[in-house]
Scaffold this motif. Structure first.
Motif, PDB file in Angstrom:
ATOM      1  N   UNK A 101       0.858  -1.193   0.000  1.00 33.17           N
ATOM      2  CA  UNK A 101       0.000   0.000   0.000  1.00 33.17           C
ATOM      3  C   UNK A 101       0.887   1.234   0.000  1.00 33.17           C
ATOM      4  N   UNK A 102       0.299   2.358  -0.388  1.00 28.62           N
ATOM      5  CA  UNK A 102       1.038   3.614  -0.392  1.00 28.62           C
ATOM      6  C   UNK A 102       1.349   4.041   1.035  1.00 28.62           C
ATOM      7  N   UNK A 103       2.597   4.438   1.272  1.00 32.62           N
ATOM      8  CA  UNK A 103       3.034   4.929   2.577  1.00 32.62           C
ATOM      9  C   UNK A 103       3.676   6.289   2.328  1.00 32.62           C
ATOM     10  N   UNK A 104       2.974   7.357   2.695  1.00 30.52           N
ATOM     11  CA  UNK A 104       3.414   8.709   2.371  1.00 30.52           C
ATOM     12  C   UNK A 104       4.768   9.058   2.995  1.00 30.52           C
TER      13      UNK A 104
ATOM     14  N   UNK B 225      -0.579   9.839  -3.706  1.00 29.42           N
ATOM     15  CA  UNK B 225      -1.283   8.563  -3.597  1.00 29.42           C
ATOM     16  C   UNK B 225      -2.018   8.259  -4.903  1.00 29.42           C
ATOM     17  N   UNK B 226      -2.538   9.288  -5.564  1.00 24.89           N
ATOM     18  CA  UNK B 226      -3.178   9.096  -6.866  1.00 24.89           C
ATOM     19  C   UNK B 226      -2.194   8.602  -7.914  1.00 24.89           C
ATOM     20  N   UNK B 227      -0.984   9.170  -7.926  1.00 27.39           N
ATOM     21  CA  UNK B 227       0.045   8.686  -8.854  1.00 27.39           C
ATOM     22  C   UNK B 227       0.431   7.250  -8.524  1.00 27.39           C
ATOM     23  N   UNK B 228       0.506   6.930  -7.231  1.00 27.63           N
ATOM     24  CA  UNK B 228       0.864   5.577  -6.798  1.00 27.63           C
ATOM     25  C   UNK B 228      -0.210   4.590  -7.267  1.00 27.63           C
ATOM     26  N   UNK B 229      -1.474   4.970  -7.081  1.00 30.48           N
ATOM     27  CA  UNK B 229      -2.567   4.109  -7.523  1.00 30.48           C
ATOM     28  C   UNK B 229      -2.556   3.964  -9.040  1.00 30.48           C
ATOM     29  N   UNK B 230      -2.285   5.051  -9.752  1.00 24.95           N
ATOM     30  CA  UNK B 230      -2.173   4.996 -11.205  1.00 24.95           C
ATOM     31  C   UNK B 230      -1.059   4.025 -11.619  1.00 24.95           C
ATOM     32  N   UNK B 231       0.029   4.025 -10.863  1.00 25.20           N
ATOM     33  CA  UNK B 231       1.156   3.149 -11.161  1.00 25.20           C
ATOM     34  C   UNK B 231       0.819   1.675 -11.080  1.00 25.20           C
ATOM     35  N   UNK B 232      -0.198   1.319 -10.294  1.00 29.89           N
ATOM     36  CA  UNK B 232      -0.579  -0.089 -10.188  1.00 29.89           C
ATOM     37  C   UNK B 232      -1.173  -0.611 -11.498  1.00 29.89           C
TER      38      UNK B 232
END
Length: 149
Positions: free
Chosen positions: A7-10, A32-39
């Motif tokens: 999961x994303x950890x800021x 977090x949006x970029x991290x989710x996009x990366x998935x």
């Protein structure tokens, strides 16, 4: 073995990538949006390569988020995401250098330092599936003509 995707950890992300430490310029929701996009780009289903070292999957997703954040920062600033080798002003000349990659995905990753790091990591860790072949393994498979080898 049970698999739990990362999961994303800021706090962890910002400590790894200090360029994104400013919470005003890069709010947590944005990163977090970029991290989710990366998935969408990196398979996190727990395949053989990732299950051996889930920390590598976390790093891959963090690098993809940093690559996306840097790419969008450049795009929003009007900076083209190409690799410029040289430029001149008189008669306007720009030379672009294609990176030594074989795919559009590799080229895109080469446009930021984070993407280049991710490409190196994926080259080491990403699963490429199983290979069947060679003389010993062929004994169980039919050769041309239907005979066993």
């Amino acid at each position: 073995m049970s698999w739990t995707p990362p999961a994303y950890n800021d706090g962890n992300f910002r400590s790894q990538f200090p360029a994104f430490a400013n919470t005003t310029t890069y709010p947590e929701a944005m990163l977090q949006g970029y991290w989710t996009m990366g998935t969408a780009y990196i398979n996190q289903d727990g395949g053989p390569g990732w299950m051996k070292n889930p920390a590598q999957l976390q790093l891959a997703l963090d690098l993809m988020a940093a690559h996306l954040a840097q790419s969008y920062t450049l795009i929003n600033a009007g900076v083209p995401s190409v690799l410029v080798q040289g430029s001149t002003e008189g008669s306007v000349s720009v030379s672009l250098t294609p990176p030594p990659v074989k795919s559009a995905f590799g080229y895109w990753l080469a446009t930021t330092a984070y993407g280049a790091q991710l490409r190196a990591l994926l080259g080491v860790v990403a699963s490429v599936g199983f290979y069947v072949g060679g003389s010993c393994e062929r004994a169980g498979f039919r050769k041309a003509g239907g005979v066993f080898g």
